[in-house]
Design a protein around this motif. Structure first.
Motif, PDB file in Angstrom:
ATOM      1  N   LEU A 131       0.836  -1.195   0.000  1.00 47.44           N
ATOM      2  CA  LEU A 131       0.000   0.000   0.000  1.00 47.44           C
ATOM      3  C   LEU A 131       0.871   1.246   0.000  1.00 47.44           C
ATOM      4  CD1 LEU A 131      -1.412  -2.092   2.441  1.00 47.44           C
ATOM      5  CD2 LEU A 131      -3.305  -0.690   1.638  1.00 47.44           C
ATOM      6  N   ASP A 132       0.620   2.147  -0.933  1.00 43.43           N
ATOM      7  CA  ASP A 132       1.396   3.382  -1.067  1.00 43.43           C
ATOM      8  C   ASP A 132       0.541   4.553  -0.599  1.00 43.43           C
ATOM      9  OD1 ASP A 132       3.368   5.154  -1.661  1.00 43.43           O
ATOM     10  OD2 ASP A 132       3.420   4.773  -3.817  1.00 43.43           O
ATOM     11  N   GLU A 133       0.880   5.128   0.544  1.00 39.58           N
ATOM     12  CA  GLU A 133       0.154   6.262   1.136  1.00 39.58           C
ATOM     13  C   GLU A 133      -1.344   5.976   1.250  1.00 39.58           C
ATOM     14  OE1 GLU A 133       1.440   9.148   2.213  1.00 39.58           O
ATOM     15  OE2 GLU A 133       3.491   9.015   1.482  1.00 39.58           O
ATOM     16  N   PRO A 134      -1.758   4.921   1.946  1.00 39.53           N
ATOM     17  CA  PRO A 134      -3.179   4.568   1.965  1.00 39.53           C
ATOM     18  C   PRO A 134      -4.069   5.515   2.748  1.00 39.53           C
ATOM     19  CG  PRO A 134      -1.965   3.160   3.473  1.00 39.53           C
ATOM     20  CD  PRO A 134      -0.946   3.962   2.712  1.00 39.53           C
ATOM     21  N   THR A 135      -3.492   6.343   3.641  1.00 42.30           N
ATOM     22  CA  THR A 135      -4.344   7.232   4.445  1.00 42.30           C
ATOM     23  C   THR A 135      -4.115   8.704   4.139  1.00 42.30           C
ATOM     24  OG1 THR A 135      -2.847   7.576   6.351  1.00 42.30           O
ATOM     25  CG2 THR A 135      -4.126   5.527   6.298  1.00 42.30           C
ATOM     26  N   SER A 136      -3.313   9.019   3.121  1.00 45.12           N
ATOM     27  CA  SER A 136      -2.902  10.406   2.910  1.00 45.12           C
ATOM     28  C   SER A 136      -4.066  11.336   2.592  1.00 45.12           C
ATOM     29  CB  SER A 136      -1.862  10.483   1.790  1.00 45.12           C
ATOM     30  OG  SER A 136      -2.411  10.044   0.559  1.00 45.12           O
ATOM     31  N   ALA A 137      -5.130  10.827   1.964  1.00 46.15           N
ATOM     32  CA  ALA A 137      -6.254  11.680   1.578  1.00 46.15           C
ATOM     33  C   ALA A 137      -7.459  11.504   2.486  1.00 46.15           C
ATOM     34  CB  ALA A 137      -6.652  11.388   0.130  1.00 46.15           C
ATOM     35  N   LEU A 138      -7.289  10.819   3.621  1.00 45.57           N
ATOM     36  CA  LEU A 138      -8.428  10.459   4.457  1.00 45.57           C
ATOM     37  C   LEU A 138      -8.479  11.310   5.717  1.00 45.57           C
ATOM     38  CD1 LEU A 138      -8.304   6.561   4.265  1.00 45.57           C
ATOM     39  CD2 LEU A 138      -9.484   8.175   2.753  1.00 45.57           C
ATOM     40  N   ASP A 139      -9.710  11.579   6.175  1.00 43.07           N
ATOM     41  CA  ASP A 139      -9.873  12.229   7.463  1.00 43.07           C
ATOM     42  C   ASP A 139      -9.485  11.242   8.561  1.00 43.07           C
ATOM     43  OD1 ASP A 139     -12.360  10.793   8.558  1.00 43.07           O
ATOM     44  OD2 ASP A 139     -13.062  11.476   6.609  1.00 43.07           O
ATOM     45  N   PRO A 140      -9.261  11.717   9.800  1.00 41.55           N
ATOM     46  CA  PRO A 140      -8.778  10.808  10.847  1.00 41.55           C
ATOM     47  C   PRO A 140      -9.665   9.595  11.075  1.00 41.55           C
ATOM     48  CG  PRO A 140      -8.496  13.089  11.538  1.00 41.55           C
ATOM     49  CD  PRO A 140      -9.271  13.127  10.248  1.00 41.55           C
ATOM     50  N   THR A 141     -10.981   9.785  11.021  1.00 43.96           N
ATOM     51  CA  THR A 141     -11.881   8.658  11.234  1.00 43.96           C
ATOM     52  C   THR A 141     -11.788   7.653  10.094  1.00 43.96           C
ATOM     53  OG1 THR A 141     -13.401  10.067  12.480  1.00 43.96           O
ATOM     54  CG2 THR A 141     -14.279   7.993  11.643  1.00 43.96           C
ATOM     55  N   GLY A 142     -11.773   8.150   8.854  1.00 43.34           N
ATOM     56  CA  GLY A 142     -11.638   7.265   7.701  1.00 43.34           C
ATOM     57  C   GLY A 142     -10.316   6.524   7.707  1.00 43.34           C
ATOM     58  N   ALA A 143      -9.247   7.211   8.140  1.00 47.97           N
ATOM     59  CA  ALA A 143      -7.939   6.557   8.215  1.00 47.97           C
ATOM     60  C   ALA A 143      -7.950   5.419   9.226  1.00 47.97           C
ATOM     61  CB  ALA A 143      -6.869   7.579   8.587  1.00 47.97           C
ATOM     62  N   GLU A 144      -8.591   5.635  10.373  1.00 49.44           N
ATOM     63  CA  GLU A 144      -8.660   4.578  11.380  1.00 49.44           C
ATOM     64  C   GLU A 144      -9.441   3.375  10.866  1.00 49.44           C
ATOM     65  OE1 GLU A 144      -7.220   4.043  14.263  1.00 49.44           O
ATOM     66  OE2 GLU A 144      -6.041   5.843  13.933  1.00 49.44           O
ATOM     67  N   GLU A 145     -10.487   3.624  10.081  1.00 48.87           N
ATOM     68  CA  GLU A 145     -11.265   2.522   9.510  1.00 48.87           C
ATOM     69  C   GLU A 145     -10.404   1.685   8.568  1.00 48.87           C
ATOM     70  OE1 GLU A 145     -14.501   4.462   7.640  1.00 48.87           O
ATOM     71  OE2 GLU A 145     -15.622   4.820   9.486  1.00 48.87           O
ATOM     72  N   VAL A 146      -9.627   2.369   7.726  1.00 45.46           N
ATOM     73  CA  VAL A 146      -8.767   1.653   6.785  1.00 45.46           C
ATOM     74  C   VAL A 146      -7.681   0.878   7.526  1.00 45.46           C
ATOM     75  CG1 VAL A 146      -7.033   1.974   4.971  1.00 45.46           C
ATOM     76  CG2 VAL A 146      -9.228   3.164   4.832  1.00 45.46           C
ATOM     77  N   LEU A 147      -7.076   1.502   8.533  1.00 42.65           N
ATOM     78  CA  LEU A 147      -6.019   0.823   9.282  1.00 42.65           C
ATOM     79  C   LEU A 147      -6.573  -0.355  10.083  1.00 42.65           C
ATOM     80  CD1 LEU A 147      -4.000   3.947  10.449  1.00 42.65           C
ATOM     81  CD2 LEU A 147      -3.258   2.194   8.832  1.00 42.65           C
ATOM     82  N   ALA A 148      -7.811  -0.233  10.551  1.00 40.23           N
ATOM     83  CA  ALA A 148      -8.429  -1.374  11.235  1.00 40.23           C
ATOM     84  C   ALA A 148      -8.588  -2.542  10.274  1.00 40.23           C
ATOM     85  CB  ALA A 148      -9.784  -0.963  11.808  1.00 40.23           C
ATOM     86  N   THR A 149      -8.944  -2.241   9.024  1.00 41.59           N
ATOM     87  CA  THR A 149      -9.049  -3.297   8.008  1.00 41.59           C
ATOM     88  C   THR A 149      -7.690  -3.940   7.750  1.00 41.59           C
ATOM     89  OG1 THR A 149     -10.922  -2.197   6.939  1.00 41.59           O
ATOM     90  CG2 THR A 149      -9.685  -3.783   5.615  1.00 41.59           C
TER      91      THR A 149
END
Length: 548
Positions: free
Chosen positions: A169-187
C-alpha cells in the motif's frame, strides 16, 4: 517455520538514463504475517522499493535491477507483474484512479476475472470480502459516490479477492480524514492478525500507522535502507511522529510509539507544564483587513446534491486558516467557490482589494483571478502541462511577471534536488505537489487556497511548507489550508473552520477547536492536555528535559 514473504538481497535500482541509483545494496527480509511500515523523505525511493516488491521495477519502469528480489517464493527477475498478480496485491495512492469498473461489486470481481477464476469462486470471495471489510451495504453503489475511506477499503478489497499473500500500500491514508484513516487501518491490521497476510505500507503520516507496525523500514536519502523493530528505528529516524519526538526530548525509556504509551510516561511532565506560567495560550496574531468574504454561499452538484449549504466566511490578511472536516463535507467545493472557478447556486463571494473595492472572482479572467486568489487543487498534476520541471518554473515566472528563478527557488525550498529536466509525470506525488505549490506561490496572490497540500510530503517538507505559509501570513496574505493532517494544523494554523454536510459547524482559534475534538486533536494535546499542540510548545514551556 514459514519462509519469509519478501527477501531482497543486494538490490539496487538504476534508472534508464544511468544517473544516480534510486536504491543501493538493499538487504531486507519481511516475514510472513508482518506489517512493515516504510518511511523516508519525499523522493527517497519508498515507491521504488514497493515497485521492486511487485515486479513493476524494472519490468514497467525500465532501468536496471541489481541483486535479487523474491516475493512469495517467486523471483521478480523471471516473474513479471502479471505472474505475481495472484500472490501480490498493490493499492496505489489514489484508489479512484485505479478503478476500472463502475460499482463496488464489479470492482471486487474484476481482478478474479482476469485470473480466470470460476464464477462460483468469484461470487463466494466477493461476499467474503464485503463482510471482511464491513461494507456489504455498498455492494451496488457507484464507486464515485463513495467517501475517501470507502474507496480505499474497496481498493484493498479489489486485490484481496485474489487471496494474495502480500499486499503493498502506497500512502493509503494520505487523503483520508482521521476517522476514515482509522477505519482503513483497522481493516489492514485485521488482514495481518486474522488472515496472516503480509502488508507493506509506505506512509508519511507515520503517527497513524507506527503503533500498528511490526517492522519499520527506513529509506534514507541516497537509496540506502535500514530496518528493525519500530522502537529501535525510531530512536534515530529523521522521520518520526510527535509522540516519538516528545519521548526522545524527554528521555523516556522505553520510547513511546503511541499516545497511550506516551500518556503513561508523561505524568511528571504534565504536572510540571500545568504549573508553568508558559502554559498560557499565545496571543492571537494581529490581523489585517478582510480580503475575501462569502455570504450565504451555496454550491449544488448534479443530482441536486448540496455540497455547500449557505456558508458565511470572512478571511483576513495575516491569518492561516485550516479548513477541516470529514471526506465529503464540502471543503473542496467551498475552496473552488471562493476562488471563483466553482459556480455558486446562491449567495456571493467577494475579493476585497485596496481601498475596499470588492469584486466577484468569478467575473474575472483566469489570469486576473489567479493574481487575486491562488488555488492549489488536490490533483496537483492537473495544473502541469509542460515537459520539464524547469519549463514549468520558467513559464510560471513569465506569467507572474516574477524575476527568473523565483519559482525554481521556491521549489528547491519545498522539495530539494528535483532535476530541472525531469518530466513532471516522473515526479513522486509529493514532488509534483511541491512543484504546483511553487507555481502558485510565484504569483504571490493576496489570498492563497490549498486543498490537501501535505499529501505525499515528508515531515521536513511539511515544516518548510508551514514556514512558507507563516511567512506569507506575516507579509499580509490570507492562507486557507483544507487538510486532514491534524499535526500540520497544530504547527501552522491560527484558526480552524470545521465543516460537516456542507455547513460550518465550528470556527475559532486553533487550540480552542482542535483540543475539544477527539478526531482532530494532535498527539501532543492528547498526551499532555492543556494548550500545548506541538513538541515545540512543550520545549518553550519546559526548556529542561524531564528524564524518567
Amino acid at each position: 517455520m514459514a519462509d519469509p514473504a519478501i527477501v531482497l538481497t543486494g538490490v539496487g535500482v538504476v534508472p534508464t538514463d544511468g544517473s544516480v541509483p534510486l536504491l543501493r545494496d538493499v538487504d531486507l527480509v519481511v516475514e510472513e504475517g508482518e506489517l512493515a511500515l516504510v518511511v523516508g523523505r519525499t523522493g527517497s525511493g519508498k515507491s521504488t522499493l514497493l515497485g521492486v516488491m511487485c515486479g513493476r521495477v524494472p519490468h514497467f519502469t525500465g532501468g536496471t535491477l541489481r541483486g535479487r528480489a523474491v516475493v512469495a517464493g517467486r523471483d521478480t527477475r523471471t516473474h513479471r507483474p502479471r505472474d505475481l498478480a495472484d500472490v501480490v496485491g498493490v493499492v496505489g495512492q489514489d484508489p479512484l484512479a485505479g478503478f476500472v469498473t463502475d460499482t463496488v461489486e464489479e470492482e471486487l470481481a474484476y481482478g478474479m476475472e482476469q485470473l480466470g477464476l470460476p464464477t462460483a469462486t468469484m461470487r463466494k470471495r466477493v461476499e467474503e470480502t464485503l463482510d471482511l471489510l464491513g461494507i456489504p451495504e455498498l455492494r451496488g453503489v457507484p464507486l464515485r459516490e463513495l467517501s475517501g475511506g470507502q474507496q480505499q477499503r474497496v481498493a484493498i478489497g479489489s486485490v484481496l479477492t485474489a487471496h494474495p499473500s502480500v499486499i503493498l500500500l502506497d500512502e493509503p491514508t494520505s487523503a483520508l480524514d482521521p476517522t476514515g484513516a482509522e477505519e482503513v487501518l483497522a481493516t489492514i491490521t485485521r488482514l495481518v492478525h486474522d488472515l496472516g497476510v503480509t502488508v507493506v505500507v509506505a506512509e508519511h503520516r507515520v503517527e497513524r500507522v507506527l503503533h500498528h507496525a511490526d517492522r519499520v523500514v527506513h529509506v534514507a536519502p541516497g537509496g540506502t535502507v535500514h530496518d528493525g523493530l519500530p522502537a529501535e528505528v525510531m530512536l534515530t529516524s529523521d522521520i518520526a511522529p510527535p509522540v516519538v519526538e516528545l519521548g526522545r526530548w524527554a528521555g523516556w525509556s522505553p520510547l513511546p510509539l503511541s499516545v497511550r504509551d506516551a500518556r503513561r510516561a508523561a505524568g511528571d511532565l504534565r504536572e510540571r507544564l500545568h504549573g508553568s506560567p508558559a502554559g498560557a495560550p499565545p496571543d492571537a496574531p494581529a490581523l489585517g483587513p478582510a480580503v475575501l468574504r462569502a455570504a450565504g454561499a451555496v454550491v449544488r452538484h448534479p443530482g441536486d446534491v448540496i455540497a455547500v449549504a449557505g456558508v458565511d466566511l470572512e478571511l483576513r490578511a495575516g491569518e492561516v486558516t485550516a479548513l477541516m472536516g470529514r471526506n465529503g463535507s464540502g471543503k473542496s467545493s467551498l475552496l473552488w467557490a471562493l476562488q471563483g472557478s466553482g459556480r455558486l447556486a446562491a449567495g456571493r463571494v467577494e475579493v476585497i482589494g485596496p481601498g475596499g473595492t470588492a469584486v466577484d472572482p468569478a467575473s474575472l479572467s483566469p489570469a486576473a483571478r489567479r493574481a487575486r486568489v491562488g488555488l492549489v487543487p488536490q490533483t496537483a498534476g492537473d495544473l502541469l502541462y509542460l515537459d520539464t520541471v524547469g519549463g514549468e518554473c520558467a513559464q510560471s515566472d513569465r506569467e507572474s511577471g516574477a524575476p527568473a528563478g523565483t519559482c525554481a527557488g521556491l521549489l528547491e525550498r519545498l522539495a530539494p534536488g528535483i532535476p530541472a529536466d525531469r518530466h513532471p509525470r516522473d515526479l513522486s506525488e509529493g514532488q509534483r505537489l511541491a512543484l504546483v505549490l511553487a507555481v502558485q506561490l510565484t504569483a504571490d496572490p493576496p489570498v492563497l487556497l490549498l486543498d490537501e497540500p501535505t499529501r505525499g510530503l515528508d515531515p521536513t517538507a511539511k515544516a518548510v511548507l508551514s514556514t512558507t505559509l507563516r511567512d506569507l501570513a506575516a507579509r499580509g496574505r490570507s492562507v486557507v489550508v483544507s487538510t486532514h493532517d491534524v499535526e500540520f494544523v497544530a504547527e501552522c494554523a491560527d484558526r480552524v473552520v470545521v465543516m460537516a454536510t456542507g455547513e460550518v459547524v465550528a470556527d475559532g482559534p486553533t487550540a480552542d477547536v482542535v483540543v475539544s475534538s477527539p478526531a482532530f486533536a494532535p498527539q501532543v494535546s492528547k498526551v499532555l492536555g492543556g494548550p500545548w499542540l506541538t513538541v515545540a510548545d512543550v520545549r518553550d514551556a519546559a526548556p529542561a528535559p524531564v528524564r524518567s
